[in-house]
Write a protein that holds these residues in place. Sequence first.
Motif, PDB file in Angstrom:
ATOM      1  N   ALA A   1      45.060  40.243  32.376  1.00  0.00           N
ATOM      2  CA  ALA A   1      44.524  39.668  33.614  1.00  0.00           C
ATOM      3  C   ALA A   1      44.857  40.552  34.806  1.00  0.00           C
ATOM      4  CB  ALA A   1      45.089  38.266  33.817  1.00  0.00           C
TER       5      ALA A   1
ATOM      6  N   PRO B   1      39.048  37.158  37.747  1.00  0.00           N
ATOM      7  CA  PRO B   1      38.994  36.161  38.821  1.00  0.00           C
ATOM      8  C   PRO B   1      39.583  34.809  38.416  1.00  0.00           C
ATOM      9  CG  PRO B   1      36.818  36.523  37.871  1.00  0.00           C
ATOM     10  CD  PRO B   1      37.717  37.552  37.284  1.00  0.00           C
ATOM     11  N   ASN B   2      39.413  34.425  37.139  1.00  0.00           N
ATOM     12  CA  ASN B   2      39.932  33.138  36.654  1.00  0.00           C
ATOM     13  C   ASN B   2      40.714  33.356  35.361  1.00  0.00           C
ATOM     14  OD1 ASN B   2      38.584  31.388  38.671  1.00  0.00           O
ATOM     15  ND2 ASN B   2      36.721  32.130  37.663  1.00  0.00           N
ATOM     16  N   PRO B   3      41.889  33.955  35.444  1.00  0.00           N
ATOM     17  CA  PRO B   3      42.636  34.284  34.218  1.00  0.00           C
ATOM     18  C   PRO B   3      43.054  33.066  33.413  1.00  0.00           C
ATOM     19  CG  PRO B   3      44.004  34.609  36.162  1.00  0.00           C
ATOM     20  CD  PRO B   3      42.612  34.370  36.653  1.00  0.00           C
ATOM     21  N   GLU B   4      43.175  31.911  34.082  1.00  0.00           N
ATOM     22  CA  GLU B   4      43.594  30.710  33.353  1.00  0.00           C
ATOM     23  C   GLU B   4      42.537  30.249  32.352  1.00  0.00           C
ATOM     24  OE1 GLU B   4      41.406  29.498  37.030  1.00  0.00           O
ATOM     25  OE2 GLU B   4      43.034  30.887  36.559  1.00  0.00           O
ATOM     26  N   LEU B   5      41.307  30.764  32.483  1.00  0.00           N
ATOM     27  CA  LEU B   5      40.234  30.385  31.564  1.00  0.00           C
ATOM     28  C   LEU B   5      40.127  31.338  30.373  1.00  0.00           C
ATOM     29  CD1 LEU B   5      37.416  29.494  34.136  1.00  0.00           C
ATOM     30  CD2 LEU B   5      39.080  27.966  33.059  1.00  0.00           C
ATOM     31  N   CYS B   6      40.970  32.380  30.352  1.00  0.00           N
ATOM     32  CA  CYS B   6      40.900  33.386  29.289  1.00  0.00           C
ATOM     33  C   CYS B   6      42.036  33.193  28.285  1.00  0.00           C
ATOM     34  CB  CYS B   6      40.970  34.792  29.875  1.00  0.00           C
ATOM     35  SG  CYS B   6      39.591  35.191  30.962  1.00  0.00           S
TER      36      CYS B   6
ATOM     37  N   TYR C   1      37.022  34.913  27.693  1.00  0.00           N
ATOM     38  CA  TYR C   1      37.017  33.523  28.142  1.00  0.00           C
ATOM     39  C   TYR C   1      37.019  32.588  26.935  1.00  0.00           C
ATOM     40  CZ  TYR C   1      36.043  34.986  32.924  1.00  0.00           C
ATOM     41  OH  TYR C   1      36.143  35.542  34.166  1.00  0.00           O
TER      42      TYR C   1
END
Length: 407
Positions: A343, A349-354, A393
């Motif tokens: 990340a 941009p949205n590492p929590e979704l990966c 993702y």
Amino acid sequence: METVSTLRKQELMFAYATFVRRQKRPKSHYRFHPGTDLRNYLNQLGQDRRSQFHKNVQTFIECTKSSEERDSAVILTNIRQFMNGMKNFLQESGGNRFKQLVDNAKRKDRLMVFDLDAILESIVYDFVVEPLFDFLIEALSNDYYNNVVDMIENSKDIAKLTLHDLGLEVEQFSPDVMIVVRFYLKKMQAARNPIDKLDYFLNAITIVVKSAVSCETGDPAPIYTDQLVPLLVWLLVHCGVMTAEMELIFIQRLVHPVFVAGESNFYIKSLGHAVDVIKHPQHLLDNYKTRPKHVWRLGSSYLDASKELKVLVPDPTSGVPHSATLIRHRPDVTALTVCATMARKLRMPNPELCSLYKLVNGQATILESDAKVLDILKEEYDKGNLCYFVYMYEHGQITWPLNTKPL
């Protein structure tokens, strides 16, 4: 007719790009190079005992030789720092004549080959590195003598392995090819200029890569990025280049990073990995008979915690892997740590979704955050499976044609 014209245009564009790249090298000898007058002026400045540039260089050389410091790493670092300082000194204190010659060169530069930094680099090579070459080789020899001896001993066992044993499905290289390759590698060892050493090494590896022929079809065989390390191992052993580590250190420490960018940097890093394999060949010698052919494609750092781990990144829309990122890791690295590193590297941009996935035989499986990555890699290795790690993702898709070569 249109196709022929298009191909011809592409060939001309490639030839022009190659020409420009070569003329921007620090040691360009192009007869009508726009920077020739500037280079001649700087050479005269370096030979003029009254110039401050000459005095600074001579003082540094004398201090380096008389110093009690004998650690080659420290000496090379000091030389590189001094070279950078002298390049800045020439630009700031070159005088009106220097500025005039630079302006003239830029006006005559119709082919876009003038590179001030490359010319300054060649000047400091000639006046700083050349007088210290013998001193540097002595320091390197003292520090790396034992490693050279180990490589000579280890190469006797590695020399018994074929290209096929190393995971390369190519025919033995012809004697004519090997003669040319040995010629360039010998030139690399004999060269006194670090950029010359780099160029000779790149020439040798380019010839080998372009000469590879498939065992199955007899057609030209591409050498993929992960196959370069075993190819270099075989090449160094069969060409007897057991001082490769010294050559590598000499190039890495003295050549400015801007001249070892892109493909050159990859080749240099692969050379370092190949040297590591020859220095520590036990894993290779113990497992080459039972190791799956694809294992070498994971790199020489396979199951070596001090090296790097490859993580694939698929295109969000098509799912096709479009890049492979190398990250350094510890023996107990977890999936959560790998995700955090990826990340940061990719600026997601949205590492929590990966998440991190394990890809085996085309099947992607999400890993728990506390999963030990190296344990998983070893487990699949023992099963004879080709295992990849994919950062993407959650619920994303990855398209992986099983009949194609990995990144």
